[in-house]
Design an enzyme around this catalytic site. Sequence first.
Site, PDB file in Angstrom:
ATOM      1  N   ASP A 108       0.830  -1.202   0.000  1.00 26.43           N
ATOM      2  CA  ASP A 108       0.000   0.000   0.000  1.00 26.43           C
ATOM      3  C   ASP A 108       0.868   1.256   0.000  1.00 26.43           C
ATOM      4  O   ASP A 108       0.460   2.297   0.497  1.00 26.43           O
ATOM      5  CB  ASP A 108      -0.933   0.001   1.217  1.00 26.43           C
ATOM      6  CG  ASP A 108      -0.172  -0.043   2.546  1.00 26.43           C
ATOM      7  OD1 ASP A 108       0.962  -0.537   2.555  1.00 26.43           O
ATOM      8  OD2 ASP A 108      -0.728   0.406   3.564  1.00 26.43           O
ATOM      9  N   GLU A 109       2.049   1.155  -0.592  1.00 24.83           N
ATOM     10  CA  GLU A 109       2.974   2.291  -0.629  1.00 24.83           C
ATOM     11  C   GLU A 109       3.149   2.783  -2.064  1.00 24.83           C
ATOM     12  O   GLU A 109       3.364   2.000  -2.988  1.00 24.83           O
ATOM     13  CB  GLU A 109       4.331   1.900  -0.044  1.00 24.83           C
ATOM     14  CG  GLU A 109       5.248   3.085   0.186  1.00 24.83           C
ATOM     15  CD  GLU A 109       6.516   2.699   0.938  1.00 24.83           C
ATOM     16  OE1 GLU A 109       6.931   3.464   1.815  1.00 24.83           O
ATOM     17  OE2 GLU A 109       7.078   1.625   0.636  1.00 24.83           O
TER      18      GLU A 109
END
Length: 236
Positions: A108-109
Amino acid sequence: MNLVLQALPIAAPTLGWAAHALFLGRRLRTARTDPLTGLMRREEFTNRAQRAVKRPHAAVLLLDLNGFKQINDTHGHDVGDQVIAAVGRRLSAWCRERGGFAARLGGDEFTAVVRLAPEADLDSELTYSLSARLSAPLETSSVTLSPRASIGICRTSHRPGAALPDLLRGADEAMYTAKRLGEHWRPAGPVDLYRTTNGRRDGRSGTRSGVRAGVRAGVRSGAHLTLLAPMRRNAS
């Protein structure tokens, strides 16, 4: 008819090479592109960003979603994938409007490079524009969510002559400071505050891993609000 038959031995290899080149081109694009979001991957981003940060008014961003593991655990990975895909689309659109581009680093980066005028109001750009766009209600297959992220930004004007790794480190440090403080975003200073290991902050300095642990402890104690919050659907 004879002319057609005579041309076939010549045309067949040409068509074969054309098809092969098309196949290789598709594979190359797939290798450079994250299949879930359509954003470029780390290597392609690095190649482009190294040139982009040399242009005037460039800024490097790093974003990490808040509460994403809880979404996966509660609603399943299919919903988590829908969140990631939507965030990628929204981030990409915001970047294009500012002459930039984005990439998914993994999980989720995300990261991005944009151009911001020297007089740009960062709170307006990052709180009321980017954060607001990312957190717009998202209808998934089973629940409505408002994805939110912690954002770190490092402007080249704050670190004249800095190369991409240094700018990424600054944005990374700022992002985790924002996450620790429960803020939408945080700017990097002129120098890093903590030691780094392989371009990422050193957990022994109480930074990346230490901040993560602090955030998790805050969530467990109720001191830090989970910002990836589901909303009830209408009964209709």
